[in-house]
Design a protein around this motif. Structure first.
Motif, PDB file in Angstrom:
ATOM      1  N   GLU A   1       0.824  -1.220   0.000  1.00  0.00           N
ATOM      2  CA  GLU A   1       0.000   0.000   0.000  1.00  0.00           C
ATOM      3  C   GLU A   1       0.856   1.267   0.000  1.00  0.00           C
ATOM      4  O   GLU A   1       0.343   2.357  -0.285  1.00  0.00           O
ATOM      5  CB  GLU A   1      -0.972  -0.015   1.188  1.00  0.00           C
ATOM      6  CG  GLU A   1      -0.346   0.184   2.554  1.00  0.00           C
ATOM      7  CD  GLU A   1       0.339  -1.061   3.129  1.00  0.00           C
ATOM      8  OE1 GLU A   1       0.399  -2.094   2.428  1.00  0.00           O
ATOM      9  OE2 GLU A   1       0.818  -0.991   4.265  1.00  0.00           O
TER      10      GLU A   1
ATOM     11  N   TYR B   1     -11.748   4.416   6.005  1.00  0.00           N
ATOM     12  CA  TYR B   1     -10.942   5.317   6.843  1.00  0.00           C
ATOM     13  C   TYR B   1     -11.570   5.473   8.229  1.00  0.00           C
ATOM     14  O   TYR B   1     -12.780   5.624   8.348  1.00  0.00           O
ATOM     15  CB  TYR B   1     -10.824   6.699   6.202  1.00  0.00           C
ATOM     16  CG  TYR B   1     -10.199   6.671   4.831  1.00  0.00           C
ATOM     17  CD1 TYR B   1      -8.840   6.415   4.658  1.00  0.00           C
ATOM     18  CD2 TYR B   1     -10.969   6.891   3.687  1.00  0.00           C
ATOM     19  CE1 TYR B   1      -8.270   6.378   3.397  1.00  0.00           C
ATOM     20  CE2 TYR B   1     -10.402   6.848   2.425  1.00  0.00           C
ATOM     21  CZ  TYR B   1      -9.058   6.598   2.289  1.00  0.00           C
ATOM     22  OH  TYR B   1      -8.501   6.559   1.031  1.00  0.00           O
TER      23      TYR B   1
ATOM     24  N   ARG C   1     -13.472   4.808   1.151  1.00  0.00           N
ATOM     25  CA  ARG C   1     -12.848   3.492   1.309  1.00  0.00           C
ATOM     26  C   ARG C   1     -11.818   3.285   0.217  1.00  0.00           C
ATOM     27  O   ARG C   1     -12.087   3.563  -0.961  1.00  0.00           O
ATOM     28  CB  ARG C   1     -13.924   2.401   1.200  1.00  0.00           C
ATOM     29  CG  ARG C   1     -13.381   0.992   1.264  1.00  0.00           C
ATOM     30  CD  ARG C   1     -14.442  -0.033   0.891  1.00  0.00           C
ATOM     31  NE  ARG C   1     -13.942  -1.387   1.049  1.00  0.00           N
ATOM     32  CZ  ARG C   1     -14.555  -2.483   0.589  1.00  0.00           C
ATOM     33  NH1 ARG C   1     -15.701  -2.371  -0.064  1.00  0.00           N
ATOM     34  NH2 ARG C   1     -14.034  -3.657   0.774  1.00  0.00           N
ATOM     35  N   SER C   2     -10.636   2.783   0.603  1.00  0.00           N
ATOM     36  CA  SER C   2      -9.608   2.438  -0.375  1.00  0.00           C
ATOM     37  C   SER C   2      -8.871   1.221   0.157  1.00  0.00           C
ATOM     38  O   SER C   2      -8.071   1.316   1.080  1.00  0.00           O
ATOM     39  CB  SER C   2      -8.662   3.628  -0.580  1.00  0.00           C
ATOM     40  OG  SER C   2      -7.589   3.278  -1.434  1.00  0.00           O
ATOM     41  N   GLN C   3      -9.199   0.080  -0.412  1.00  0.00           N
ATOM     42  CA  GLN C   3      -8.594  -1.181   0.029  1.00  0.00           C
ATOM     43  C   GLN C   3      -7.553  -1.606  -0.991  1.00  0.00           C
ATOM     44  O   GLN C   3      -7.881  -1.789  -2.175  1.00  0.00           O
ATOM     45  CB  GLN C   3      -9.679  -2.253   0.185  1.00  0.00           C
ATOM     46  CG  GLN C   3      -9.131  -3.594   0.663  1.00  0.00           C
ATOM     47  CD  GLN C   3     -10.223  -4.645   0.844  1.00  0.00           C
ATOM     48  OE1 GLN C   3     -11.408  -4.301   0.956  1.00  0.00           O
ATOM     49  NE2 GLN C   3      -9.840  -5.900   0.882  1.00  0.00           N
ATOM     50  N   ASP C   4      -6.328  -1.756  -0.535  1.00  0.00           N
ATOM     51  CA  ASP C   4      -5.243  -2.041  -1.470  1.00  0.00           C
ATOM     52  C   ASP C   4      -5.520  -3.305  -2.275  1.00  0.00           C
ATOM     53  O   ASP C   4      -6.018  -4.301  -1.750  1.00  0.00           O
ATOM     54  CB  ASP C   4      -3.911  -2.199  -0.724  1.00  0.00           C
ATOM     55  CG  ASP C   4      -2.736  -2.140  -1.684  1.00  0.00           C
ATOM     56  OD1 ASP C   4      -2.632  -1.155  -2.437  1.00  0.00           O
ATOM     57  OD2 ASP C   4      -1.937  -3.093  -1.703  1.00  0.00           O
TER      58      ASP C   4
ATOM     59  N   ARG D   1      -4.494   4.361   0.849  1.00  0.00           N
ATOM     60  CA  ARG D   1      -5.217   3.187   1.351  1.00  0.00           C
ATOM     61  C   ARG D   1      -5.673   3.404   2.792  1.00  0.00           C
ATOM     62  O   ARG D   1      -4.926   3.953   3.611  1.00  0.00           O
ATOM     63  CB  ARG D   1      -4.319   1.954   1.291  1.00  0.00           C
ATOM     64  CG  ARG D   1      -4.238   1.241  -0.047  1.00  0.00           C
ATOM     65  CD  ARG D   1      -4.318   2.062  -1.277  1.00  0.00           C
ATOM     66  NE  ARG D   1      -4.079   1.303  -2.504  1.00  0.00           N
ATOM     67  CZ  ARG D   1      -4.187   1.792  -3.714  1.00  0.00           C
ATOM     68  NH1 ARG D   1      -4.539   3.060  -3.923  1.00  0.00           N
ATOM     69  NH2 ARG D   1      -3.946   1.041  -4.766  1.00  0.00           N
TER      70      ARG D   1
ATOM     71  N   TYR E   1     -18.256   1.470  -6.325  1.00  0.00           N
ATOM     72  CA  TYR E   1     -16.841   1.109  -6.176  1.00  0.00           C
ATOM     73  C   TYR E   1     -16.209   0.974  -7.554  1.00  0.00           C
ATOM     74  O   TYR E   1     -16.885   0.657  -8.536  1.00  0.00           O
ATOM     75  CB  TYR E   1     -16.674  -0.195  -5.373  1.00  0.00           C
ATOM     76  CG  TYR E   1     -17.276  -1.396  -6.044  1.00  0.00           C
ATOM     77  CD1 TYR E   1     -18.595  -1.759  -5.806  1.00  0.00           C
ATOM     78  CD2 TYR E   1     -16.541  -2.169  -6.941  1.00  0.00           C
ATOM     79  CE1 TYR E   1     -19.177  -2.855  -6.445  1.00  0.00           C
ATOM     80  CE2 TYR E   1     -17.105  -3.263  -7.586  1.00  0.00           C
ATOM     81  CZ  TYR E   1     -18.427  -3.590  -7.333  1.00  0.00           C
ATOM     82  OH  TYR E   1     -18.995  -4.672  -7.976  1.00  0.00           O
TER      83      TYR E   1
ATOM     84  N   GLN F   1      -6.516  -1.825   7.014  1.00  0.00           N
ATOM     85  CA  GLN F   1      -6.986  -3.184   6.709  1.00  0.00           C
ATOM     86  C   GLN F   1      -8.031  -3.589   7.743  1.00  0.00           C
ATOM     87  O   GLN F   1      -8.053  -3.038   8.838  1.00  0.00           O
ATOM     88  CB  GLN F   1      -5.796  -4.148   6.748  1.00  0.00           C
ATOM     89  CG  GLN F   1      -4.796  -3.856   5.645  1.00  0.00           C
ATOM     90  CD  GLN F   1      -3.595  -4.785   5.710  1.00  0.00           C
ATOM     91  OE1 GLN F   1      -3.080  -5.075   6.774  1.00  0.00           O
ATOM     92  NE2 GLN F   1      -3.133  -5.237   4.558  1.00  0.00           N
ATOM     93  N   PRO F   2      -8.879  -4.560   7.430  1.00  0.00           N
ATOM     94  CA  PRO F   2      -8.883  -5.326   6.198  1.00  0.00           C
ATOM     95  C   PRO F   2      -9.712  -4.692   5.079  1.00  0.00           C
ATOM     96  O   PRO F   2      -9.525  -5.049   3.930  1.00  0.00           O
ATOM     97  CB  PRO F   2      -9.524  -6.654   6.629  1.00  0.00           C
ATOM     98  CG  PRO F   2     -10.485  -6.267   7.706  1.00  0.00           C
ATOM     99  CD  PRO F   2      -9.839  -5.109   8.426  1.00  0.00           C
ATOM    100  N   MET F   3     -10.607  -3.749   5.384  1.00  0.00           N
ATOM    101  CA  MET F   3     -11.565  -3.314   4.360  1.00  0.00           C
ATOM    102  C   MET F   3     -11.202  -1.972   3.714  1.00  0.00           C
ATOM    103  O   MET F   3     -11.764  -1.613   2.690  1.00  0.00           O
ATOM    104  CB  MET F   3     -12.962  -3.210   4.974  1.00  0.00           C
ATOM    105  CG  MET F   3     -13.476  -4.526   5.567  1.00  0.00           C
ATOM    106  SD  MET F   3     -14.229  -5.594   4.333  1.00  0.00           S
ATOM    107  CE  MET F   3     -15.806  -4.782   4.088  1.00  0.00           C
ATOM    108  N   GLY F   4     -10.307  -1.211   4.358  1.00  0.00           N
ATOM    109  CA  GLY F   4      -9.895   0.044   3.757  1.00  0.00           C
ATOM    110  C   GLY F   4     -10.812   1.228   4.016  1.00  0.00           C
ATOM    111  O   GLY F   4     -10.675   2.277   3.370  1.00  0.00           O
TER     112      GLY F   4
END
Lengths: 278, 278
Positions: free
Chosen positions: A186, B201, B63-66, B193, B161, B196-199
């Protein structure tokens, strides 16, 4: 998946070998890389030398191509002006594939359009061709490879790239893969993209500075990141893969019945605290 | 590839339909999205209404999940405190798949582990199952989908998304896909990002503000981004695919002989200047 991991035993996990682990220090934190000497012994040896001699310290990520790779090292085109490589070798053999004989291989039953057989070897995603007797590291998200020019043997390990887009499996067998990012993707994946088509920055000021890249073994133990990786030759790993191949939670309505090599999670954890003696 | 595109004729290209094009305005610039009413008519109609009534203006990417997705809309969990949706519908049918009858389909000969048949329809990557008679949009880099809760029909198109990692094809047939980013992915993919786990913030201050999302048709022509996309039902597109399936330049030593659905480039260009009359 977490349930399966919670039920694992200590022997299902392996520690990273400090002699084959790189720490890349960026302003945002540490990227942890596992090298793959079983696949690219000459390149890995060179990279170890380069890290030991602080080759990348103060260099930069000078290329970021969206949906493909970030690349780092020395962007200087004039060969005479490039940073000296010290005791590292200037010339290495291409290490695109290796003999599959003698190589552990935890095969996935899933089909793959890119290779006759796919699976894992020592924690790395791998493809294998029984006809040619060759095996090779597959290009997945997080794969670390050695950039080269047109000549197959033109990589020396100074210019490295990390995949941060859709798996570019067309690169398999065309370039030397040297390892894999196991933690900190990331930090790399948000690197601002350079101009199309290749993502090389026009302005040097846009490059991302690399504070240092060090071999874990060269750091005192207190400065290392202790990590454990789930062994890919364990029943619990096979269960993790199956839980992703056919998801059974309430959210999923139609299980895929398939998983791609590069969609398989490769679990990493901090070592659990030692159990107190009773 | 550029050579092939240079040899294309004007009829090989199609213009984006302003009634099915969204502009997402971020601090870094404009993201251009093509909607897919042929696959998700109810969701696309709702999204058109939401954009027309400026639903997303001032909301954020929360939300930003790698190696997975960025997600945007209204993150408020308390239903009563959520931004009103105006004339949009609160409830929509799930539109995970559609009948393949009557659907154009430019089939790829390449194998795919996720679906019996793969190809393109109207410029979108698509999978098809002759047994069930169903077709669906595939999750590739840039795919736009409608987030939902556990119930299949719990998406209304407000929470969207965009895929920015390895293609999560396991989502196919499990969620409503509504379109695809055709330009500006590099603005979304660098979103920092979340944890974790879902991203999602923890801190609202880390969210990326959305200045506006507008339907191109609602903007005066001078403010639109004129883009053309290569038609996927043309010989030149088939040639582009083949040039990627078996690369013939000096750099590649071993052609792959295969291409994955999500590795196929979908060329976009600014309209060429009109030819002067002679």
């Amino acid at each position: 998946m977490q349930e399966l991991l919670d039920g694992s035993s200590p022997s299902d996990w392996r520690a990273l070998d400090p002699a084959n682990t790189l720490y890349m220090e960026l302003a945002g934190g540490r990227v942890v890389i596992e090298l793959a000497p079983a696949f690219a012994p000459a390149h890995v040896a060179n990279i170890r030398t380069l890290a030991h001699e602080h080759y990348w310290d103060g260099l930069s990520i000078y290329r970021s191509q969206d949906n493909f790779v970030v690349q780092f090292g020395d962007p200087t085109e004039d060969e005479k002006a490039r940073k000296p490589i010290g005791n590292a070798k200037a010339q290495l053999p291409a290490e695109f594939t290796r003999e599959s004989e003698g190589l552990a291989f935890d095969r996935l039953p899933d089909s793959d359009g890119w290779a006759p057989e796919i699976g894992f070897s020592g924690g790395f995603p791998v493809a294998r061709d029984p006809k040619s007797g060759q095996a090779w590291l597959a290009h997945c998200y997080g794969t670390l490879g050695a950039g080269r020019d047109v000549a197959a043997d033109s990589s020396n390990g100074t210019e490295l790239y990390v995949v941060d887009g859709q798996s570019p499996r067309q690169l398999d067998r065309n370039i030397t893969v040297v390892g894999r990012v196991v933690q900190g993707m990331e930090l790399l994946s948000v690197t601002p993209r350079g101009p199309q088509p290749m993502g090389f920055y026009d302005e040097p000021g846009l490059r991302t500075p690399i504070r240092s890249i060090a071999l874990a073994a060269d750091l005192p133990e207190a400065e290392r990141t202790p990590l454990q990786l789930l062994r890919t030759d364990t029943p619990v790993f096979a269960q993790v893969v199956e839980s992703r191949r056919n998801r059974k939670d309430a959210w999923y309505k139609v299980p895929a019945g398939h998983i791609d090599l590069c969609n398989v999670p490769l679990p990493v954890r901090a070592p659990p605290p030692a159990q107190p003696a009773e």
